[in-house]
Design an enzyme around this catalytic site. Sequence first.
Site, mmCIF file in Angstrom:
data_model
loop_
_atom_site.group_PDB
_atom_site.id
_atom_site.type_symbol
_atom_site.label_atom_id
_atom_site.label_comp_id
_atom_site.label_asym_id
_atom_site.label_seq_id
_atom_site.Cartn_x
_atom_site.Cartn_y
_atom_site.Cartn_z
ATOM 1 N N GLU A 85 -8.892 5.105 -3.889
ATOM 2 C CA GLU A 85 -9.277 4.131 -2.857
ATOM 3 C C GLU A 85 -10.164 4.794 -1.802
ATOM 4 O OE1 GLU A 85 -6.121 1.453 -1.694
ATOM 5 O OE2 GLU A 85 -7.083 1.121 0.240
ATOM 6 N N LYS A 265 2.806 -0.347 1.299
ATOM 7 C CA LYS A 265 1.790 0.032 0.300
ATOM 8 C C LYS A 265 0.782 0.984 0.953
ATOM 9 C CE LYS A 265 -2.202 -0.396 -2.112
ATOM 10 N NZ LYS A 265 -3.533 0.086 -1.707
ATOM 11 N N ASP A 281 6.186 13.460 -9.384
ATOM 12 C CA ASP A 281 6.361 12.210 -10.126
ATOM 13 C C ASP A 281 6.223 11.020 -9.158
ATOM 14 O OD1 ASP A 281 7.364 9.989 -11.436
ATOM 15 O OD2 ASP A 281 9.023 11.060 -12.370
ATOM 16 N N HIS A 378 -13.547 -0.215 5.512
ATOM 17 C CA HIS A 378 -13.382 -0.258 4.056
ATOM 18 C C HIS A 378 -14.709 -0.490 3.359
ATOM 19 C CE1 HIS A 378 -9.101 -0.794 2.463
ATOM 20 N NE2 HIS A 378 -9.052 -0.068 3.552
HETATM 21 C C1 MEV Z 1 -4.859 -0.986 1.695
HETATM 22 O O1 MEV Z 1 -4.801 -0.160 0.584
HETATM 23 C C2 MEV Z 1 -3.694 -0.715 2.603
HETATM 24 C C3 MEV Z 1 -3.551 -1.668 3.798
HETATM 25 O O2 MEV Z 1 -3.539 -3.015 3.351
HETATM 26 C C4 MEV Z 1 -2.245 -1.314 4.465
HETATM 27 C C5 MEV Z 1 -1.814 -2.261 5.562
HETATM 28 O O3 MEV Z 1 -2.161 -3.443 5.507
HETATM 29 O O4 MEV Z 1 -1.057 -1.800 6.438
HETATM 30 C C6 MEV Z 1 -4.705 -1.523 4.755
#
Ligand code: MEV
Length: 426
Positions: A85, A265, A281, A378
């Site tokens: 990413e 995530k 792992d 991003h």
């Molecule tokens: C993207 O990989 C991760 C985010 O969505 C995490 C978040 O929303 O806190 C930017």
Amino acid sequence: MTKIISGFSKLTKEKKIQWLSENYFSSQPEIINTIKQYWNADEKLQQLHDDFIENTISNFYLPYGVAPNFVINGENYVIPMVVEESSVVAAASLVAKFWSTRGGFTAEVISTTKIGQVHFMYKGDKETLSSYFNNQKENLYKATASITKNMEKRGGGILDIELVDKTDKLADYYQLHVTFETKDSMGANFINSCLEAIAKAFRRDDIEIIMSILSNYVPECVVKSEVSCKIEDLGGENPQKFAERFKQAVEIASIEPYRAVTHNKGIMNGIDAVVLATGNDFRAIEAGAHAYATKDGSYSSLTHCEIDNGIFRFWIEVPLALGTVGGLTALHPMAKLSLDMLQKPSAPELMQIIATAGLAQNFAALRALTTNGIQEGHMKMHLMNILNQLHATNEEKEEMVAYFKDKTVSHSAVVERFNELRKVNG
Ligand code: MEV
């Protein structure tokens, strides 16, 4: 036509690729070149990777980046990260630098024990089972002596074996619940070998062993990492407002599972990248972290935030079962390089580093989300991916990056500008 094949694993690598090409890529013979393009020219190195799994036909590259300027417990670190990413390493680096001038990260390991279970069925009298277990307990330890010998020398081993009655949840179901300390190894093989030896020694006619396996739920192998500073030191136009919005974002993730999953995530973006770079792992880490996020009954944030007396405090508490010896850590040259880069950490030290990478990533995400949004950053990072898809030359990339410096990046805007540029440059 049936494409089921017997004895595939016995074929040579060339023959495997040939079979694949004939059966699944008949109109794309070029895939053979693509597959071979990723072979390593160093045959010994390639063989090493071939042997990690069965039916290896090639390698799959992911970028290996480094995030400098992390200060954890007063020590400086450059953290290796393997991730696809675009924004993850950039975010980690920015946040590391930010906190390096505000006291850095403070991390501590809260606990280090792991769990394995022998699951079995027993229809007889509970008292009889309990006294059989108590009489056998010493023998169960003895049955693992040859396996635990080396681990005990390193200060680890089996800490406890308990008999657990689960018959209220499932008829006739009991467990031997075993607690382990595995020191610097992740310990999966060690734990599973011990459990199988214990199960064998415990078996008798009226006990039906169903399975013996470690648990990837490790709520007693937990690490905490935190940052804190005076609110005014957070900088920006209105640090008080920033701190409050940031805290609200954490609180939303604490009570709203839809948000919490995405929030976590983002944390795992940082954690997995270092877990992968160090040959650990990541599936085990993912499973354990998300299970821990539900420990209070509903899925919640792994990070927490507090504003008290003008001090902003932000921390993570996460279970991480990691190894810095054994497994891939010594076998994979890049995993070894990562551990050397991190100054050969013990497993608890690596827990602190990886939790910090997760916290940093979450700080970056929440800072962006509660201020300008994440798409600006991003998409700037994603610009290079779009340009690569368009097969842009280095000169074209430079021109495009300069052009989009003060403009909004979107796929269509990039394609449009790129086509214009090609027209102008002929
Ligand atoms: C993207 O990989 C991760 C985010 O969505 C995490 C978040 O929303 O806190 C930017």
